[in-house]
Design an enzyme around this catalytic site. Structure first.
Site, PDB file in Angstrom:
ATOM      1  N   GLU A 137      -4.868  16.619 -12.534  1.00 15.19           N
ATOM      2  CA  GLU A 137      -5.384  16.950 -13.865  1.00 15.19           C
ATOM      3  C   GLU A 137      -6.886  17.181 -13.867  1.00 15.19           C
ATOM      4  OE1 GLU A 137      -4.195  14.100 -16.857  1.00 15.19           O
ATOM      5  OE2 GLU A 137      -2.666  15.480 -17.532  1.00 15.19           O
TER       6      GLU A 137
ATOM      7  N   GLU B 263      10.321  18.570 -25.168  1.00 13.43           N
ATOM      8  CA  GLU B 263       9.538  18.922 -23.975  1.00 13.43           C
ATOM      9  C   GLU B 263      10.027  20.258 -23.401  1.00 13.43           C
ATOM     10  OE1 GLU B 263       6.881  17.270 -23.151  1.00 13.43           O
ATOM     11  OE2 GLU B 263       7.166  15.330 -24.136  1.00 13.43           O
TER      12      GLU B 263
ATOM     13  N   ASN C  69       0.102  19.365 -22.474  1.00  6.42           N
ATOM     14  CA  ASN C  69      -0.073  18.469 -23.625  1.00  6.42           C
ATOM     15  C   ASN C  69       0.122  19.184 -24.956  1.00  6.42           C
ATOM     16  OD1 ASN C  69      -0.671  16.214 -22.043  1.00  6.42           O
ATOM     17  ND2 ASN C  69      -2.793  16.909 -21.802  1.00  6.42           N
TER      18      ASN C  69
ATOM     19  N   ARG D 263       0.809  -1.240   0.000  1.00  4.65           N
ATOM     20  CA  ARG D 263       0.000   0.000   0.000  1.00  4.65           C
ATOM     21  C   ARG D 263       0.832   1.275   0.000  1.00  4.65           C
ATOM     22  NH1 ARG D 263      -3.152  -3.254   3.477  1.00  4.65           N
ATOM     23  NH2 ARG D 263      -4.930  -4.041   2.329  1.00  4.65           N
TER      24      ARG D 263
ATOM     25  N   LYS E 177       6.947  22.940 -14.437  1.00 10.26           N
ATOM     26  CA  LYS E 177       6.057  21.780 -14.286  1.00 10.26           C
ATOM     27  C   LYS E 177       5.542  21.689 -12.856  1.00 10.26           C
ATOM     28  CE  LYS E 177       5.040  17.054 -15.363  1.00 10.26           C
ATOM     29  NZ  LYS E 177       5.434  15.771 -15.912  1.00 10.26           N
TER      30      LYS E 177
ATOM     31  N   HIS F 137       1.108  12.366 -30.354  1.00 10.29           N
ATOM     32  CA  HIS F 137       0.835  10.968 -29.988  1.00 10.29           C
ATOM     33  C   HIS F 137       0.349  10.185 -31.200  1.00 10.29           C
ATOM     34  CE1 HIS F 137       0.445  11.627 -25.392  1.00 10.29           C
ATOM     35  NE2 HIS F 137       1.618  11.133 -25.701  1.00 10.29           N
TER      36      HIS F 137
ATOM     37  N   HIS G 173       1.056  17.373 -28.135  1.00  9.13           N
ATOM     38  CA  HIS G 173       0.919  15.931 -27.889  1.00  9.13           C
ATOM     39  C   HIS G 173      -0.292  15.312 -28.588  1.00  9.13           C
ATOM     40  CE1 HIS G 173       4.032  16.781 -25.019  1.00  9.13           C
ATOM     41  NE2 HIS G 173       4.096  15.532 -24.621  1.00  9.13           N
TER      42      HIS G 173
ATOM     43  N   LYS H 281       3.164  11.103 -11.863  1.00 11.95           N
ATOM     44  CA  LYS H 281       2.419  10.116 -12.641  1.00 11.95           C
ATOM     45  C   LYS H 281       3.254   8.839 -12.745  1.00 11.95           C
ATOM     46  CE  LYS H 281      -0.342  12.890 -15.838  1.00 11.95           C
ATOM     47  NZ  LYS H 281      -0.542  13.204 -17.266  1.00 11.95           N
TER      48      LYS H 281
ATOM     49  N   HIS I 145       9.441   9.566 -28.879  1.00 14.60           N
ATOM     50  CA  HIS I 145       8.348  10.382 -28.354  1.00 14.60           C
ATOM     51  C   HIS I 145       8.603  11.887 -28.562  1.00 14.60           C
ATOM     52  CE1 HIS I 145       5.158  11.781 -25.764  1.00 14.60           C
ATOM     53  NE2 HIS I 145       6.038  12.473 -25.062  1.00 14.60           N
TER      54      HIS I 145
ATOM     55  N   ARG J 287      -3.184  21.737 -16.156  1.00 16.26           N
ATOM     56  CA  ARG J 287      -2.197  20.693 -16.450  1.00 16.26           C
ATOM     57  C   ARG J 287      -2.291  20.227 -17.906  1.00 16.26           C
ATOM     58  NH1 ARG J 287      -0.104  16.065 -12.193  1.00 16.26           N
ATOM     59  NH2 ARG J 287       1.450  15.192 -13.559  1.00 16.26           N
TER      60      ARG J 287
HETATM   61  N1  LIG Z   1       5.342  10.048 -15.656  1.00 13.16           N
HETATM   62  C1  LIG Z   1       5.299  11.052 -16.501  1.00 13.16           C
HETATM   63  O1  LIG Z   1       4.820  12.148 -16.192  1.00 13.16           O
HETATM   64  C2  LIG Z   1       5.914  10.885 -17.855  1.00 13.16           C
HETATM   65  C3  LIG Z   1       6.140  11.996 -18.673  1.00 13.16           C
HETATM   66  C4  LIG Z   1       6.774  11.805 -19.896  1.00 13.16           C
HETATM   67  C5  LIG Z   1       7.128  10.529 -20.300  1.00 13.16           C
HETATM   68  N2  LIG Z   1       6.879   9.456 -19.491  1.00 13.16           N
HETATM   69  C6  LIG Z   1       7.255   8.101 -19.889  1.00 13.16           C
HETATM   70  O2  LIG Z   1       8.680   8.076 -20.020  1.00 13.16           O
HETATM   71  C7  LIG Z   1       9.011   7.038 -20.930  1.00 13.16           C
HETATM   72  C8  LIG Z   1      10.111   7.552 -21.836  1.00 13.16           C
HETATM   73  O3  LIG Z   1      11.209   7.908 -21.044  1.00 13.16           O
HETATM   74  P1  LIG Z   1      12.677   8.020 -21.640  1.00 13.16           P
HETATM   75  O4  LIG Z   1      12.648   8.824 -22.875  1.00 13.16           O
HETATM   76  O5  LIG Z   1      13.540   8.443 -20.520  1.00 13.16           O
HETATM   77  O6  LIG Z   1      12.968   6.539 -22.139  1.00 13.16           O
HETATM   78  P2  LIG Z   1      13.654   5.237 -21.517  1.00 13.16           P
HETATM   79  O7  LIG Z   1      13.449   5.134 -20.070  1.00 13.16           O
HETATM   80  O8  LIG Z   1      13.198   4.095 -22.359  1.00 13.16           O
HETATM   81  O9  LIG Z   1      15.200   5.519 -21.790  1.00 13.16           O
HETATM   82  C9  LIG Z   1      15.658   5.565 -23.120  1.00 13.16           C
HETATM   83  C10 LIG Z   1      16.819   4.608 -23.346  1.00 13.16           C
HETATM   84  O10 LIG Z   1      18.014   5.213 -22.874  1.00 13.16           O
HETATM   85  C11 LIG Z   1      18.660   4.358 -21.935  1.00 13.16           C
HETATM   86  N3  LIG Z   1      19.289   5.242 -20.974  1.00 13.16           N
HETATM   87  C12 LIG Z   1      18.685   5.941 -19.997  1.00 13.16           C
HETATM   88  N4  LIG Z   1      19.554   6.755 -19.398  1.00 13.16           N
HETATM   89  C13 LIG Z   1      20.753   6.562 -19.986  1.00 13.16           C
HETATM   90  C14 LIG Z   1      22.033   7.132 -19.824  1.00 13.16           C
HETATM   91  N5  LIG Z   1      22.259   8.099 -18.929  1.00 13.16           N
HETATM   92  N6  LIG Z   1      23.040   6.717 -20.625  1.00 13.16           N
HETATM   93  C15 LIG Z   1      22.810   5.772 -21.575  1.00 13.16           C
HETATM   94  N7  LIG Z   1      21.617   5.194 -21.792  1.00 13.16           N
HETATM   95  C16 LIG Z   1      20.593   5.592 -21.013  1.00 13.16           C
HETATM   96  C17 LIG Z   1      17.550   3.496 -21.392  1.00 13.16           C
HETATM   97  O11 LIG Z   1      18.037   2.299 -20.858  1.00 13.16           O
HETATM   98  C18 LIG Z   1      16.699   3.269 -22.622  1.00 13.16           C
HETATM   99  O12 LIG Z   1      17.249   2.275 -23.423  1.00 13.16           O
HETATM  100  C19 LIG Z   1       7.748   6.649 -21.661  1.00 13.16           C
HETATM  101  O13 LIG Z   1       7.329   5.383 -21.216  1.00 13.16           O
HETATM  102  C20 LIG Z   1       6.735   7.715 -21.240  1.00 13.16           C
HETATM  103  O14 LIG Z   1       5.420   7.200 -21.165  1.00 13.16           O
HETATM  104  C21 LIG Z   1       6.291   9.613 -18.281  1.00 13.16           C
END
Ligand SMILES: NC(=O)c1ccc[n+]([C@@H]2O[C@H](COP(=O)([O-])OP(=O)(O)OC[C@H]3O[C@@H](n4cnc5c(N)ncnc54)[C@H](O)[C@@H]3O)[C@@H](O)[C@H]2O)c1
Length: 359
Positions: free
Chosen positions: A242, A186, A251, A122, A232, A258, A254, A144, A273, A247
């Site tokens: 949201e 972003e 987007n 929990r 943010k 998306h 997006h 999130k 992305h 908030r």
């Molecule tokens: N929670 C939220 O508010 C929010 C907002 C935006 C995106 N997201 C989510 O974030 C995800 C995308 O995140 P991301 O772009 O960080 O992708 P990711 O976590 O897949 O990382 C991208 C790649 O880079 C590698 N990597 C990470 N850091 C590294 C480093 N310092 N050196 C070398 N390699 C490295 C990872 O292993 C992966 O292969 C999506 O799933 C998206 O839905 C969440």
């Protein structure tokens, strides 16, 4: 050290975001890590060992029970199987309510780790150590969490705030180039929706900001990350779950972004992305003329996006059937979970630095 406090008013909780170069090897100096029964470090196979070792060794100095939990990287593994794997590991090592989960990775690790922390027993304490630019400026702030289900992105999730976010700028030096640059979509978004001065800063410093070898890189990128976290966190504080409209401004770019991202994933040219958001931002800027955005500003937005080596359009290929593509994109936009009563939500710019929601 740059320190920013995120204040989530409604839940009467707040947490610090620490930004500095070299923090990973000095976690033992941070008092928030003290007093836990044990610590689990969740990371993925692509995170360089150098960073994982630093985190492990510095936490070991203050806690004898530190365990690494390493998952397979990538969005395709952001699913229930991986969540199950993490729960199992925590149960195997007898993680309890007084244990701490530390997420070292990009948004994928952060989202899944956040979800697990919010539901295991929990809710257990969570610290985010984001390692991509996108995670620094976006996913690590706002609480999130979640994972993909039934081919739908982030279908299952929770809102859960970490105890702390630690941003060590050194992690940016090992990021693959495309991964690094996509984070700037972003960043540009924040400036476009609410901060004209920040936009000017990004316009002036693009050469430094896209070059991690530049002597001024760390200083400038620290300012950028700080500013984005501040924007943010201000928005999230006012509209944590949201419910209001504010908030939704986050987007911007997006809606089309998306759709084009999903479309591209079934082609030979899948977009990241952030790249899709860059294309989506220019698309939204073009239709923002009705909200007051001028042609000059649209041209400027296009030029700045390009100066961050981000795409401004998707290459559909010469033989593609445009009417077919339009239908597919329209369907994807109509399925967007941000829509209300079947109406597509658009964020439009009134001018650079000011946005509004239109249904
Ligand atoms: N929670 C939220 O508010 C929010 C907002 C935006 C995106 N997201 C989510 O974030 C995800 C995308 O995140 P991301 O772009 O960080 O992708 P990711 O976590 O897949 O990382 C991208 C790649 O880079 C590698 N990597 C990470 N850091 C590294 C480093 N310092 N050196 C070398 N390699 C490295 C990872 O292993 C992966 O292969 C999506 O799933 C998206 O839905 C969440």
């Amino acid at each position: 050290m740059t320190k920013l406090k995120v204040q989530i008013l409604k839940k009467d909780s707040s947490y610090p975001i620490l930004i500095e170069r070299g923090l990973l090897g000095r976690l033992d100096e941070i008092k928030e890590f003290e007093g836990y029964s044990q610590i689990g470090i969740l990371s993925d196979h692509n995170i360089p060992d150098l960073f994982l070792d630093k985190v492990y060794k510095s936490l070991k100095k203050i806690n004898s029970k530190v365990t690494k939990i390493i998952i397979t990287p990538g969005e395709t593994n952001k699913n229930l199987n991986t969540i199950n794997e993490i729960y199992q590991k925590l149960s195997d090592i007898s993680f309890d309510r007084k244990s701490l989960l530390v997420c070292l990775g990009g948004g994928v690790v952060g989202d899944m780790g956040g979800f697990v922390a919010s539901t295991y027993m929990r809710g257990i304490d969570l610290v985010q150590i984001p390692t991509t630019l996108l995670a620094h400026v976006d996913s690590s702030v706002g609480g999130k969490t979640g994972f993909d289900f039934d081919n739908k992105k982030n279908l299952i999730g929770t809102f859960y705030q970490p105890k702390m976010v630690i941003i060590d700028l050194m992690v940016l030096t090992t990021l693959p180039r495309r991964e690094f640059l996509q984070g700037y979509a972003e960043v540009l978004k924040y400036a476009l929706i609410c901060d004209k001065d920040f936009w000017e800063f990004l316009k002036e410093n693009n050469n430094i900001l896209i070059n991690p070898k530049h002597p001024e890189f760390f200083d400038k990128v620290r300012q950028v990350i700080y500013k984005c976290c501040q924007i943010k966190s201000d928005i999230v504080t006012r509209d944590e779950e949201e419910k209001g409209g504010e908030r939704k401004l986050l987007n911007f770019g997006h809606t089309y972004g998306h759709a084009i991202e999903s479309y591209s994933l079934n082609t030979d040219n899948p977009l990241f992305h952030g790249e899709a958001v860059a294309i989506g931002m220019l698309y939204s800027a073009r239709i923002s003329k009705e909200a007051g955005l001028s042609d000059l500003e649209i041209d400027e937005i296009k030029a700045v996006i390009e100066s961050y080596e981000l795409p401004i359009e998707f290459n559909f290929g010469t033989n593609s059937n445009l009417s077919d593509i339009n239908k597919k994109l329209d369907k994807l936009m109509r399925n967007d979970k941000k829509n209300i009563n079947g109406k597509i939500s658009w964020i439009l710019l009134k001018k650079i630095g000011s946005a509004k929601l239109k249904q």
